[in-house]
Design an enzyme around this catalytic site. Structure first.
Site, PDB file in Angstrom:
ATOM      1  N   ARG A  26       3.765   0.814  -6.699  1.00 58.37           N
ATOM      2  CA  ARG A  26       3.877  -0.398  -5.716  1.00 58.37           C
ATOM      3  C   ARG A  26       2.549  -1.400  -6.081  1.00 58.37           C
ATOM      4  NH1 ARG A  26       6.882   1.183  -1.336  1.00 58.37           N
ATOM      5  NH2 ARG A  26       5.677   0.159   0.047  1.00 58.37           N
ATOM      6  N   TRP A  75      -4.017  -2.343  -1.214  1.00 56.51           N
ATOM      7  CA  TRP A  75      -3.940  -3.656  -1.962  1.00 56.51           C
ATOM      8  C   TRP A  75      -4.338  -4.364  -0.843  1.00 56.51           C
ATOM      9  CZ3 TRP A  75       0.742  -5.691  -5.386  1.00 56.51           C
ATOM     10  CH2 TRP A  75       0.380  -6.966  -5.705  1.00 56.51           C
ATOM     11  N   ASN A 104      -0.468   1.365   6.456  1.00 54.14           N
ATOM     12  CA  ASN A 104       0.071   0.146   5.776  1.00 54.14           C
ATOM     13  C   ASN A 104       0.442  -1.066   6.575  1.00 54.14           C
ATOM     14  OD1 ASN A 104       0.142   1.716   3.323  1.00 54.14           O
ATOM     15  ND2 ASN A 104       2.234   1.842   3.157  1.00 54.14           N
ATOM     16  N   GLY A 105       0.584  -2.116   6.134  1.00 55.25           N
ATOM     17  CA  GLY A 105       0.742  -3.261   7.048  1.00 55.25           C
ATOM     18  C   GLY A 105      -0.245  -4.054   7.450  1.00 55.25           C
ATOM     19  N   GLU A 121      21.060 -14.355 -17.355  1.00 53.76           N
ATOM     20  CA  GLU A 121      20.054 -13.355 -18.090  1.00 53.76           C
ATOM     21  C   GLU A 121      20.711 -11.955 -18.073  1.00 53.76           C
ATOM     22  OE1 GLU A 121      16.112 -12.727 -16.940  1.00 53.76           O
ATOM     23  OE2 GLU A 121      16.335 -13.416 -14.817  1.00 53.76           O
ATOM     24  N   HIS A 149      28.388 -37.321 -13.757  1.00 55.11           N
ATOM     25  CA  HIS A 149      27.873 -38.033 -15.346  1.00 55.11           C
ATOM     26  C   HIS A 149      28.284 -36.940 -16.183  1.00 55.11           C
ATOM     27  CE1 HIS A 149      26.370 -41.027 -12.588  1.00 55.11           C
ATOM     28  NE2 HIS A 149      25.838 -40.311 -11.562  1.00 55.11           N
ATOM     29  N   CYS A 203       0.994  -1.328  -0.014  1.00 61.01           N
ATOM     30  CA  CYS A 203      -0.096  -0.001   0.094  1.00 61.01           C
ATOM     31  C   CYS A 203       0.797   1.342   0.079  1.00 61.01           C
ATOM     32  CB  CYS A 203      -0.792   0.170   0.996  1.00 61.01           C
ATOM     33  SG  CYS A 203      -1.535  -1.553   1.374  1.00 61.01           S
ATOM     34  N   LYS A 248      19.885 -16.050 -13.234  1.00 64.56           N
ATOM     35  CA  LYS A 248      20.111 -14.688 -13.057  1.00 64.56           C
ATOM     36  C   LYS A 248      21.316 -14.280 -13.489  1.00 64.56           C
ATOM     37  CE  LYS A 248      16.897 -13.573 -12.195  1.00 64.56           C
ATOM     38  NZ  LYS A 248      15.635 -14.094 -11.633  1.00 64.56           N
ATOM     39  N   GLU A 296      18.236 -21.080 -10.247  1.00 67.47           N
ATOM     40  CA  GLU A 296      17.881 -19.741 -10.019  1.00 67.47           C
ATOM     41  C   GLU A 296      18.997 -18.781 -10.163  1.00 67.47           C
ATOM     42  OE1 GLU A 296      15.291 -18.330 -10.865  1.00 67.47           O
ATOM     43  OE2 GLU A 296      15.362 -16.339  -9.925  1.00 67.47           O
ATOM     44  N   LYS A 341       9.568  -8.484 -19.945  1.00 61.05           N
ATOM     45  CA  LYS A 341       9.289  -8.854 -18.781  1.00 61.05           C
ATOM     46  C   LYS A 341       8.064  -9.929 -18.808  1.00 61.05           C
ATOM     47  CE  LYS A 341       8.929  -8.434 -14.265  1.00 61.05           C
ATOM     48  NZ  LYS A 341       9.889  -8.837 -13.580  1.00 61.05           N
TER      49      LYS A 341
END
Ligand code: F6R
Length: 625
Positions: free
Chosen positions: A27, A89, A115-116, A505, A521, A2, A502, A498, A620
């Site tokens: 946000r 949100w 917020n929160g 890319e 192997h 938020c 990263k 991952e 994206k």
């Protein structure tokens, strides 16, 4: 995530609040609202569901089309000079106008934007109701307005806020205003960010600097546990018990684009640093109960998780790696068999799914074509489909039977970072909820895991603060290597995959990632003395086996960079460099272990002079077939 903005001064506040909220749009939010103190001493509110254009329209409507009596008040908001605004949100309560902020007390004299999460809101709500408070929303945030109002009897808004603060549990920041104390805003911070913007005869308070950057670059940071009293002539800082604090003014030298990036040099770096907040938002209300997880919300009817005897996870790229961690967690805790595949393969396999299968489509954007097609196919074949996504209203949310939102806020960088850790957190919560429903873990173990999940944001902060020069030095040392191998086993394998993704890319360096046991192997042939090998060796049941694989790497003379759990000295003996992450439950270690690898990839790319926010050949969201 938020957004909060507040203003006291001489200018018309309405436009300042709207423009401030627009700067916080990045946000992500689903509704918004303003409250302004008008000339007759009352507080007027306007709230709307949807984007800020809806709020603007509602404000204009109020200003222009109200009947005569309301019109006088509504027009008064045009000249109001103090107020608060919010973008929400949804976490507690659906996306409705009455759940949008600002919230107010029964007498409509105290308004707040929050917020929160307030964790103990149910108990507080009951107590306040017993004292006569009338609640108008389903949110946790509304208790703050009633609680401050109750404590106003202590004499002032700041006294009311301090007394309320002492009773609130959770992590939050809020700004309150009271009709009885014009031109005063009182803010409080516990974990969630809140910042002051200093002007001449006017002051701003917001959850992020861009909200007021058009007016001032002089800021004061509010620390955890502090209360601020904001008046046109100045700002007082104090501890929660009222002890005054001096706070220096910092001049931020940001242009518009730096401001958008929160002062960081790139969106990717900003988003890496936002991970503690993002995970805190994702787990917030879902981990309030110490003995379990609550996932039921408007978009997720938990009956979807019943009568399931298999799980299938479908995703692409980074989201697939989050799914791989989810697979281990669901199998380990809920004892359900989990299959998984990349969506672009599974959809063309003439796949077999059953009605008792729960298919989880993980897609941060909610728009990746292959993942959407795979989810639709699973649905057509009779499976129940759950979308795990970051984007409210995205296609995945419309196609699925239920949605588990990550709440990472908008991710601008092409390389996913904060959405990944939030997806992993979402998978942990889902796995634990399934375990709870199926009775596959003892209550003490569930309680232990909930407590550890709640600690993740703190551990991320600790980790990022501790990852200083040594990681940068490692990146500098290996920046010009033309090949990296990443190895991991068990839950560490997903981290290796991952980390390798990263680096390739954003640095355009060839990387490979393997299960440690597979190295002998074939891939071992690639190793020589110049090869950096990143080994995920955090706490896990088969760490000894991973250490044996590291020995094999060493036997080839390659350079081992180990990611290990704090306190485990064994890795020092077998590695050239060790990067430590805080200790947590072994199953949760991957969420922490990936963070140094994100930063490592970032530093390497920077050393190579690359633009990490716009990696070549990547978009994206992959919506093209
Ligand atoms: C890598 C990255 C991609 C995405 C993939 C799926 O940093 O961001 O690998 O994870 O394109 O995207 P979503 O999750 O939006 O379906």
């Amino acid at each position: 995530m938020c957004g909060i903005v507040g203003y006291v001064g001489q200018r018309a506040v309405q436009e300042i609040l709207l423009a401030g909220l627009e700067k916080l749009e990045y946000r992500g939010y689903d509704s918004a609202g303003l409250s302004m103190l008008v000339a007759d001493g009352s507080i007027e509110s306007v709230r709307a569901v949807g984007n800020l254009s809806k709020l603007r329209a509602a404000v204009l409507d109020t200003n222009g089309n109200a009947d005569e009596e309301q019109g006088a008040v509504a027009t008064a908001t045009l000249t109001a000079t103090s107020g608060i605004g919010h973008t929400r949100w949804a976490t507690h309560g659906r996306v409705t106008e009455s759940n949008a902020h600002p919230h107010y007390d029964t007498t409509d004299k105290v308004h707040v934007v929050v917020n929160g999460i307030v964790e103990n809101y149910l108990a507080l709500k009951q107590r306040l109701r017993d004292m006569g408070a009338v609640f108008t929303s389903e949110t946790d945030a509304e208790v703050i307005a009633h609680l401050i109002s109750h404590h106003l009897a202590l004499g002032s808004l700041v006294e009311g806020v301090r007394a309320a603060y002492a009773e609130l549990e959770g992590h939050y920041s809020f700004v309150a205003m009271a009709a009885e104390e014009p031109d005063t805003l009182v803010g409080a911070r516990k974990e969630c960010p809140l910042i002051i913007g200093r002007g001449d005869g006017e002051q701003f308070v917001a959850s992020a600097i861009p909200a007021f950057l058009a007016y001032t670059r002089d800021v004061q940071y509010i620390e955890n546990g502090e209360i601020v009293v904001v008046r046109p002539e100045g700002v007082e800082f104090m501890t929660a018990d009222g002890t005054p604090i001096e706070r220096e003014i910092t001049h931020v030298d940001w242009d518009e684009s730096t401001a958008e990036k929160g002062g960081y040099e790139t969106f990717m770096l900003k988003e890496i640093y936002e991970q503690a907040d993002a995970v805190a938002e994702t787990i917030a209300d879902r981990t309030i109960r110490p003995d379990g997880i609550d996932l039921a919300e408007a978009e997720l009817d938990e009956s979807l998780l019943e009568n399931v005897d298999r799980v299938l996870i479908l995703a692409a790229g980074t989201s697939f790696h989050a799914g791989l961690i989810g697979r281990y967690a669901i199998e380990e805790w809920a004892r359900l068999p989990v299959d998984m595949d990349v969506a672009s393969e599974w959809r063309y396999r003439n796949p077999i799914v059953s009605e008792r299968e729960l298919v989880i489509g993980i897609t941060q954007s909610g728009e990746t074509a292959d993942t959407l097609a795979a989810m639709r196919l699973a649905h057509e074949k009779g499976a129940k489909v759950l979308a795990c996504t970051n984007v409210v209203g995205s296609q995945a949310t419309r196609d699925a039977d239920g949605v588990l939102y990550t709440r990472a806020g908008l991710e601008v960088s092409v390389a996913a970072t904060k959405t990944f850790v939030c997806q992993v957190a979402a998978m942990y919560m889902l796995a634990l909820r399934l375990a709870e429903k199926r009775g596959t873990l003892p209550p003490e173990r569930i309680a232990e895991l909930v407590a550890e999940i709640k600690q993740l944001p703190t551990r991320i902060t600790e980790l990022i603060e501790g990852l200083n020069g040594s990681l940068l030095a490692t990146a500098k040392r290996h920046a010009m290597s033309d090949f990296y191998l990443y190895l991991g086993r068990h839950v560490g394998r997903a981290v290796a995959l991952e980390g390798a993704l990263k680096l390739k890319e954003i640095s355009y360096i060839a990387t490979d990632a393997y299960a440690g046991g597979e190295m002998k192997h074939g891939p071992i042939a690639l190793l020589d003395e110049d090869t950096p090998v990143v080994c995920i060796a955090t706490d896990m049941p088969i760490l000894d086996k991973m250490i044996s694989n590291i020995q094999e790497v060493r036997a080839r003379g390659a350079h081992v960079i180990a990611i290990a759990t704090e306190g485990d000295d064994r890795l020092e003996e077998v590695s050239e460099e060790v990067i430590y992450v805080p200790r947590t439950d072994w199953m949760l270690q991957p969420l922490l272990a990936v963070i140094p690898l994100q930063l490592f990839a970032y530093y390497v790319a920077r050393e190579r002079g690359l633009n990490v926010d716009q990696p070549r050949n990547l978009a994206k969201t992959v919506t093209v077939e």
